[in-house]
Design an enzyme around this catalytic site. Structure first.
Site, PDB file in Angstrom:
ATOM      1  N   HIS A   1      -7.751  -8.891  -8.024  1.00 49.41           N
ATOM      2  CA  HIS A   1      -7.242  -7.554  -9.070  1.00 49.41           C
ATOM      3  C   HIS A   1      -9.424  -8.259  -9.626  1.00 49.41           C
ATOM      4  CE1 HIS A   1      -7.318  -4.400 -11.345  1.00 49.41           C
ATOM      5  NE2 HIS A   1      -6.384  -4.180 -10.527  1.00 49.41           N
TER       6      HIS A   1
ATOM      7  N   LEU B   1       2.049   1.191  -2.666  1.00 44.18           N
ATOM      8  CA  LEU B   1       3.028   1.610  -2.381  1.00 44.18           C
ATOM      9  C   LEU B   1       3.122   2.924  -2.163  1.00 44.18           C
ATOM     10  CD1 LEU B   1       3.240   1.286  -7.319  1.00 44.18           C
ATOM     11  CD2 LEU B   1       4.157  -0.169  -5.362  1.00 44.18           C
TER      12      LEU B   1
ATOM     13  N   ALA C   1      10.055  -1.203  -0.579  1.00 42.17           N
ATOM     14  CA  ALA C   1      10.611  -1.244   0.483  1.00 42.17           C
ATOM     15  C   ALA C   1      11.377  -0.848   0.970  1.00 42.17           C
ATOM     16  CB  ALA C   1       8.938  -1.914   1.796  1.00 42.17           C
TER      17      ALA C   1
ATOM     18  N   ASP D   1       7.355 -15.622   1.521  1.00 45.53           N
ATOM     19  CA  ASP D   1       8.896 -15.721   3.028  1.00 45.53           C
ATOM     20  C   ASP D   1       9.284 -14.738   3.598  1.00 45.53           C
ATOM     21  OD1 ASP D   1       9.133 -17.419  -0.081  1.00 45.53           O
ATOM     22  OD2 ASP D   1      10.221 -16.224  -0.364  1.00 45.53           O
TER      23      ASP D   1
ATOM     24  N   THR E   1       6.640  -4.924  -6.818  1.00 41.86           N
ATOM     25  CA  THR E   1       6.720  -3.357  -7.358  1.00 41.86           C
ATOM     26  C   THR E   1       6.482  -2.986  -8.836  1.00 41.86           C
ATOM     27  OG1 THR E   1       8.126  -2.911  -4.973  1.00 41.86           O
ATOM     28  CG2 THR E   1       7.156  -1.153  -6.993  1.00 41.86           C
TER      29      THR E   1
ATOM     30  N   ARG F   1      -7.989  -3.074   0.696  1.00 37.32           N
ATOM     31  CA  ARG F   1      -7.363  -2.428   0.122  1.00 37.32           C
ATOM     32  C   ARG F   1      -7.242  -1.224  -0.725  1.00 37.32           C
ATOM     33  NH1 ARG F   1      -3.143  -1.308  -4.119  1.00 37.32           N
ATOM     34  NH2 ARG F   1      -3.209  -3.152  -4.434  1.00 37.32           N
TER      35      ARG F   1
ATOM     36  N   ARG G   1     -12.771  -2.117  -4.982  1.00 36.43           N
ATOM     37  CA  ARG G   1     -12.308  -4.286  -5.888  1.00 36.43           C
ATOM     38  C   ARG G   1     -13.070  -5.719  -5.662  1.00 36.43           C
ATOM     39  NH1 ARG G   1      -5.512  -2.932  -6.303  1.00 36.43           N
ATOM     40  NH2 ARG G   1      -5.284  -1.782  -7.527  1.00 36.43           N
TER      41      ARG G   1
ATOM     42  N   HIS H   1      -4.305 -10.608  -6.501  1.00 31.11           N
ATOM     43  CA  HIS H   1      -3.110  -9.526  -6.614  1.00 31.11           C
ATOM     44  C   HIS H   1      -3.314  -9.529  -5.136  1.00 31.11           C
ATOM     45  CE1 HIS H   1      -2.397  -5.927  -8.377  1.00 31.11           C
ATOM     46  NE2 HIS H   1      -2.951  -4.897  -7.328  1.00 31.11           N
TER      47      HIS H   1
ATOM     48  N   GLU I   1      -8.899   6.744  -8.915  1.00 39.92           N
ATOM     49  CA  GLU I   1      -9.521   5.272  -9.686  1.00 39.92           C
ATOM     50  C   GLU I   1     -10.793   4.856  -8.646  1.00 39.92           C
ATOM     51  OE1 GLU I   1      -5.015   3.768 -11.068  1.00 39.92           O
ATOM     52  OE2 GLU I   1      -5.266   3.275  -8.788  1.00 39.92           O
TER      53      GLU I   1
ATOM     54  N   ALA J   1       2.919  -2.872 -10.430  1.00 40.42           N
ATOM     55  CA  ALA J   1       1.955  -2.801 -10.575  1.00 40.42           C
ATOM     56  C   ALA J   1       1.939  -1.259 -11.493  1.00 40.42           C
ATOM     57  CB  ALA J   1       2.631  -1.358  -8.819  1.00 40.42           C
ATOM     58  N   GLN J   2       0.938  -1.263 -12.197  1.00 43.35           N
ATOM     59  CA  GLN J   2       0.336  -1.193 -13.856  1.00 43.35           C
ATOM     60  C   GLN J   2       0.137   1.308 -12.913  1.00 43.35           C
ATOM     61  OE1 GLN J   2      -2.225  -2.452 -15.366  1.00 43.35           O
ATOM     62  NE2 GLN J   2      -0.207  -3.706 -16.566  1.00 43.35           N
ATOM     63  N   GLY J   3      -1.413   0.807 -11.816  1.00 41.82           N
ATOM     64  CA  GLY J   3      -1.568   2.052 -11.999  1.00 41.82           C
ATOM     65  C   GLY J   3      -1.555   3.378 -11.011  1.00 41.82           C
TER      66      GLY J   3
ATOM     67  N   GLU K   1       3.835  -4.901   1.351  1.00 40.77           N
ATOM     68  CA  GLU K   1       3.436  -6.065   1.333  1.00 40.77           C
ATOM     69  C   GLU K   1       3.353  -7.212   2.477  1.00 40.77           C
ATOM     70  OE1 GLU K   1       0.567  -8.399  -1.385  1.00 40.77           O
ATOM     71  OE2 GLU K   1       2.068  -7.548  -2.611  1.00 40.77           O
TER      72      GLU K   1
END
Length: 529
Positions: free
Chosen positions: A244, A394, A15, A223, A44, A388, A292, A353, A116, A47-49, A377
């Site tokens: 997750h 992303l 972002a 924060d 960031t 989500r 999820r 997650h 997914e 993130a795998q997917g 986020e």
């Protein structure tokens, strides 16, 4: 020390970097990109997917992606926000590619799309099983090569500057609150510097570190949300914390837990008990490909009724070489702890997650505070609603970064630096020698949130969390006023603030909806609309 930047970007993930790159060459002024650690440590990169976007119009379309998002969000999602992200997603993908990000392609030169949980079609762009790392790599290189962006690593934002710091009483009913920049801790001098800006953008990521088990790095302490809330910005939907369903169960590791991507279930992995019995048929007709929230609650329930620490993912029926090619990092990670995923089950459990709520923004990424934007986020665009949809995060960050950039470039000429802002006042404070208090309090926050504000909640648990957090708040605020500002006490302060927001908004929602499931107001156990 006072520094001036036309654009102040706090946060260095997708972002923050997309926004910085979008405004950097506009000729509208200087850009500062402030990171609390190093640029490569953003969430960031974990993130795998992949990234969800409709790119194969021969079989997919915007309406299907919009509907999938609304269903997954339990129909709480803002339809306009959903349309905004889905319809602008292909443009955002092109921007990422132009900045140097690579996505896998098939032998025909087309994107190699995954599917997914919750998606009705194959629309997930990816780079093997480390998509986030590739996005972070590509954007980092582009940012570091851009002479109009000053990257300030290991700098920590302490507070957002508003009229409050000019002696004006600011409440949640005050109209026209304005952001003039931020107070930022300099790692070299250990002093809090004053950063004045015409426009400030928060891209500070999520809140996973509030929980004792999370896929997030330890820096995900909420924060931006806490700073914006203290500055009297509107914060919304904080009760919707996404867990997750599948992180690697490995007691030897703490933060972050290793993520087993949702794409693995899209690829054909099946959820089973350690004895080999399947169980998802009891909870949802989509089985292991359910959204999820449903999968996480189902796993949590199975673990509790069977007294298990984990359940399993089974992909031993898939071609071994194909599995290694699709998921090389997961294969190597599991192999490092003695698990060959082509021959053995993967032990998995749910883990904190993603935060679906955050700083409420409009379609331009504007918060309720003038000249303060929030993207990624830490923001609440309305896209995610109650839950989500996988890989929508992303792309949301990339789309809203572009929207915020376009809006700020059209308005920044109307703003000036507010030179009346005072420097940070730490006169009379002492060096904190009681680090053990902070460490213990952080541990307590994790236990409170995991035990009482987790996947399944109740009024009694939430009230207990509220009372415990209130005590920690009073103790921490007293300590904060006495000592010089440090990253650890500021993070603790933010964690308590965000924990309070999650708990309070969970108490206020008198129903089970999306990710918020309470035994006192069950709509229907495991109901998925």
């Amino acid at each position: 020390m006072i520094q001036k930047y036309d654009f102040l970007v706090i946060g260095g993930g997708i972002a923050g970097m997309c926004y910085a790159l979008s405004v950097a060459n506009s000729g509208k002024g200087k850009v500062a990109l402030v990171c609390k650690t190093t640029l490569d440590e953003a969430n960031t990169a974990k993130a795998q997917g992949g990234v969800a976007a409709v790119t194969n119009l021969a079989v997919d379309n915007f309406e299907k992606h919009i509907n999938d998002t609304m269903v997954a969000g339990d129909y709480i999602s803002d339809l306009d926000a959903v349309k905004h992200v889905v319809c602008n997603a292909p443009k955002a993908i092109n921007a990422l590619v132009n900045w140097g990000v690579n996505f896998d392609k098939n032998n025909n030169g087309e994107y190699d799309l995954h599917r997914e949980g919750g998606h009705s079609d194959f629309r997930i762009l990816h780079h093997a099983d480390d998509t986030g790392f590739e996005i972070q790599r590509g954007l980092m290189e582009a940012v570091r090569q851009n002479n109009n962006i000053t990257v300030l690593e290991n700098h920590y934002a302490v507070e957002i500057i508003t009229q409050h710091h000019l002696g004006v009483q600011v409440t949640r009913r005050t109209n026209n609150i304005e952001c003039f920049g931020a107070y930022i801790l300099n790692p070299t001098t250990q002093k809090v510097d004053t950063f004045l800006s015409k426009v400030t953008l928060l891209a500070t990521g999520g809140v996973g570190a509030l929980y004792s088990t999370t896929s997030n790095p330890v820096i995900a302490t909420g924060d931006g949300i806490a700073m914006a809330y203290r500055a009297k910005a509107t914060v919304k939907d904080m009760e919707f914390v996404q867990f997750h369903p599948t992180v690697l169960y490995n007691p030897a590791e703490t933060h972050p837990a290793f993520l087993i991507t949702e794409a693995m279930r899209g690829y054909g992995a099946v959820l089973k008990l350690p004895n080999g019995n399947e169980f998802m048929h009891k909870y949802d007709e989509r089985l292991s490909l359910a959204p999820r929230d449903i999968v996480a609650r189902a796993i949590d329930h199975e673990m509790k009724i069977h007294g298990l620490d984990f359940v399993c993912l089974d992909l031993t029926h898939k071609d071994a070489e194909e599995t290694k090619r699709h998921f090389p990092h997961i294969y190597q990670k599991c192999l490092s702890i003695g698990i060959d995923i082509t021959k053995q089950f993967i032990p998995v459990c749910p883990s904190a997650h993603y935060m679906c709520g955050g700083i409420k923004v409009n379609k331009n990424g504007e918060s309720s505070i003038h000249r303060l934007y929030a993207v990624g986020e830490c923001s609440c665009t309305g896209l995610h609603g109650g839950n989500r949809l996988a890989s929508n995060s992303l792309i949301e960050a990339a789309v809203y970064a572009q929207s915020a950039a376009e809006h700020t470039l059209n308005t920044i000429d109307n703003y000036n630096f507010n030179t009346l802002v005072p420097e940070w006042n730490d006169e009379g404070t002492l060096t904190n020698e009681e680090h053990v208090l902070i460490t213990q309090c952080i541990r307590e926050v994790g236990e409170i949130m995991s035990n009482y504000v987790g996947i399944v909640r109740s009024d009694l648990r939430l009230k207990r969390a509220w009372n415990r957090l209130d005590l920690l708040y009073e103790e921490t605020e007293e300590l904060f006023k006495r000592v010089t500002a440090t990253k650890d006490i500021c993070e603790l302060r933010n964690m308590i603030n965000v924990g309070y927001l999650i708990t309070r908004q969970a108490i206020e929602r008198k129903e089970s909806r999306g990710l918020h499931f309470t035994v006192d107001y069950p709509k229907h156990a495991y109901d998925q609309r």
